[in-house]
Motif scaffolding. Structure first.
Motif, mmCIF file in Angstrom:
data_model
loop_
_atom_site.group_PDB
_atom_site.id
_atom_site.type_symbol
_atom_site.label_atom_id
_atom_site.label_comp_id
_atom_site.label_asym_id
_atom_site.label_seq_id
_atom_site.Cartn_x
_atom_site.Cartn_y
_atom_site.Cartn_z
ATOM 1 N N GLU A 6 76.834 -9.290 -0.247
ATOM 2 C CA GLU A 6 75.877 -8.708 -1.198
ATOM 3 C C GLU A 6 74.801 -9.463 -1.080
ATOM 4 N N VAL A 7 73.682 -8.824 -1.054
ATOM 5 C CA VAL A 7 72.280 -9.576 -1.048
ATOM 6 C C VAL A 7 72.050 -10.242 -2.339
ATOM 7 N N GLN A 8 71.929 -11.749 -2.371
ATOM 8 C CA GLN A 8 71.766 -12.453 -3.270
ATOM 9 C C GLN A 8 70.378 -12.697 -3.843
ATOM 10 N N LEU A 9 69.674 -12.038 -4.817
ATOM 11 C CA LEU A 9 68.448 -12.088 -5.319
ATOM 12 C C LEU A 9 68.196 -12.661 -6.678
ATOM 13 N N SER A 10 67.255 -13.445 -7.117
ATOM 14 C CA SER A 10 66.895 -13.762 -8.500
ATOM 15 C C SER A 10 65.377 -13.708 -8.621
ATOM 16 N N PHE A 11 65.212 -13.524 -9.838
ATOM 17 C CA PHE A 11 63.457 -13.430 -10.230
ATOM 18 C C PHE A 11 63.371 -14.296 -11.326
ATOM 19 N N SER A 12 61.940 -14.618 -11.164
ATOM 20 C CA SER A 12 61.487 -15.668 -12.419
ATOM 21 C C SER A 12 60.024 -15.536 -12.532
ATOM 22 N N GLU A 13 59.685 -15.599 -13.561
ATOM 23 C CA GLU A 13 58.185 -15.305 -14.179
ATOM 24 C C GLU A 13 57.348 -16.262 -13.807
ATOM 25 N N ILE A 14 56.127 -15.859 -12.991
ATOM 26 C CA ILE A 14 55.239 -16.698 -12.798
ATOM 27 C C ILE A 14 53.663 -16.502 -13.219
ATOM 28 N N ASN A 15 53.043 -17.425 -13.433
ATOM 29 C CA ASN A 15 51.530 -17.223 -14.018
ATOM 30 C C ASN A 15 50.814 -17.310 -12.648
ATOM 31 N N VAL A 16 49.851 -16.378 -12.479
ATOM 32 C CA VAL A 16 48.970 -16.633 -11.395
ATOM 33 C C VAL A 16 47.439 -16.685 -12.085
ATOM 34 N N SER A 17 46.786 -17.702 -11.634
ATOM 35 C CA SER A 17 45.302 -17.756 -11.975
ATOM 36 C C SER A 17 44.399 -18.453 -11.065
ATOM 37 N N THR A 18 43.367 -19.004 -11.619
ATOM 38 C CA THR A 18 42.377 -19.655 -10.538
ATOM 39 C C THR A 18 41.861 -20.620 -11.532
ATOM 40 N N SER A 19 41.095 -21.480 -10.768
ATOM 41 C CA SER A 19 40.598 -22.765 -11.687
ATOM 42 C C SER A 19 39.293 -22.241 -12.416
ATOM 43 N N ASN A 20 38.601 -21.303 -12.192
ATOM 44 C CA ASN A 20 37.315 -20.932 -13.052
ATOM 45 C C ASN A 20 37.869 -19.625 -13.720
ATOM 46 N N ASN A 21 39.137 -19.125 -13.698
ATOM 47 C CA ASN A 21 39.440 -17.861 -14.578
ATOM 48 C C ASN A 21 39.301 -17.959 -15.976
ATOM 49 N N LYS A 22 38.583 -17.218 -16.766
ATOM 50 C CA LYS A 22 38.483 -17.185 -18.086
ATOM 51 C C LYS A 22 38.969 -15.761 -18.658
ATOM 52 N N LEU A 23 39.036 -14.868 -17.862
ATOM 53 C CA LEU A 23 39.331 -13.241 -18.037
ATOM 54 C C LEU A 23 40.548 -12.752 -17.963
ATOM 55 N N VAL A 24 41.249 -13.322 -16.901
ATOM 56 C CA VAL A 24 42.578 -12.456 -16.394
ATOM 57 C C VAL A 24 43.903 -13.292 -16.795
ATOM 58 N N GLU A 25 44.749 -12.620 -17.292
ATOM 59 C CA GLU A 25 46.085 -13.412 -17.359
ATOM 60 C C GLU A 25 47.103 -12.429 -16.494
ATOM 61 N N VAL A 26 47.836 -13.071 -15.643
ATOM 62 C CA VAL A 26 48.796 -12.456 -15.018
ATOM 63 C C VAL A 26 50.072 -13.136 -14.997
ATOM 64 N N ASN A 27 51.140 -12.446 -15.525
ATOM 65 C CA ASN A 27 52.513 -13.113 -15.656
ATOM 66 C C ASN A 27 53.313 -12.034 -15.104
ATOM 67 N N ILE A 28 53.935 -12.422 -13.736
ATOM 68 C CA ILE A 28 54.600 -11.523 -13.085
ATOM 69 C C ILE A 28 56.247 -11.882 -12.596
ATOM 70 N N GLN A 29 56.934 -11.015 -12.087
ATOM 71 C CA GLN A 29 58.076 -11.556 -11.334
ATOM 72 C C GLN A 29 58.064 -11.634 -9.985
ATOM 73 N N ASN A 30 58.762 -12.791 -9.661
ATOM 74 C CA ASN A 30 58.707 -13.278 -8.212
ATOM 75 C C ASN A 30 60.172 -13.643 -7.749
ATOM 76 N N ALA A 31 60.313 -12.782 -6.565
ATOM 77 C CA ALA A 31 61.604 -12.673 -6.056
ATOM 78 C C ALA A 31 62.038 -13.692 -5.202
ATOM 79 N N SER A 32 63.330 -14.478 -5.318
ATOM 80 C CA SER A 32 63.374 -15.532 -4.310
ATOM 81 C C SER A 32 64.859 -15.250 -3.845
ATOM 82 N N GLY A 33 65.293 -15.726 -2.746
ATOM 83 C CA GLY A 33 66.598 -15.566 -2.245
ATOM 84 C C GLY A 33 66.507 -15.123 -0.743
ATOM 85 N N ASN A 34 66.980 -13.910 -0.270
ATOM 86 C CA ASN A 34 66.883 -13.525 1.082
ATOM 87 C C ASN A 34 65.427 -13.494 1.329
ATOM 88 N N GLU A 35 65.046 -14.090 2.396
ATOM 89 C CA GLU A 35 63.466 -14.459 2.646
ATOM 90 C C GLU A 35 62.990 -13.182 3.335
#
Length: 223
Positions: A6-35
């Motif tokens: 069985e392929v072992q996969l897990s997901f965690s929420e990550i926030n993606v942004s940049t230093s000068n970002n004032k307009l965009v909010e991104v919270n997505i699922q990031n998969a980890s496990g089998n590369e």
């Protein structure tokens, strides 16, 4: 007896942004496990986010990362403010991802994006992405079913029930399945985004068909 691991996969929420970002909010699922598998899943999610943040024709997408798309979105707003210095309009983008189903065979992820680049209101869009757990490959909607015609017949019954109290004028005689179909913990969820089935259907139409009603029609039956 030999059996497939069985392929072992897990997901965690990550926030993606940049230093000068004032307009965009991104919270997505990031998969980890089998590369190999997680690389494929995360790449497809990234492409979806990039497309959501792109302004203009989809053929003009050049971003290679979410961070680059966030920067371009902010830069586009600054250009807009320069061209129209007296405007009070503000831009914004909110993107959230959620794993709505996961089994040894299939993973369903919902991505909700709200993008406002001025005007009376922004655009809300929900995308379902279905992945093969073993490979991370994206599953086309028609590959979710053993019997697509049979599923469509059942879906039409649930669709009619879902829209019977809608004020919008819907051409239900030419019923078609939505672009977004996925699994959740209860059954198969179908979602029509705004304007997908009729120009006056200004609300999202969403309903779930219980697994027990369509289990024999589904290709993935791991619930």
């Amino acid at each position: 007896m030999a059996c497939k691991d069985e392929v072992q996969l897990s997901f965690s929420e990550i926030n993606v942004s940049t230093s000068n970002n004032k307009l965009v909010e991104v919270n997505i699922q990031n998969a980890s496990g089998n590369e190999n598998v997680t690389k494929q899943i995360n790449s497809i999610i990234t492409k979806n986010i990039i497309a959501s943040l792109h302004i203009g024709d989809s053929d003009g997408i050049t971003s290679k990362s979410i961070e680059e798309s966030i920067t371009l979105f902010n830069n586009e707003f600054q250009t807009f403010k320069t061209d129209f210095p007296k405007t009070l309009e503000q831009w914004e983008a909110q993107i959230d991802g959620e794993v709505i189903y996961q089994s040894p065979d299939i993973i369903s992820i919902a991505i909700t994006s709200y993008v406002n680049t001025g005007g009376a209101h922004g655009t809300l869009n929900i995308s379902f992405l279905n992945f093969e757990t073993e490979t991370g490959n994206l599953i086309p909607n028609n590959k979710l079913f053993k019997d697509l015609k049979g599923f469509k017949k059942v879906a039409k019954i649930h669709f009619d029930e879902a829209v019977k109290n809608k004020d919008a004028v819907l051409d239900i005689a030419t019923f078609k399945l939505p672009a977004n179909i996925a699994y959740n913990e209860v059954g198969v969820i179908l979602l029509y985004n705004t304007y997908e089935i009729a120009p006056y259907a200004t609300d999202i139409i969403e309903f779930t068909i219980p697994f027990e009603a369509v289990s024999s029609l589904l290709y993935f039956n791991s619930f």
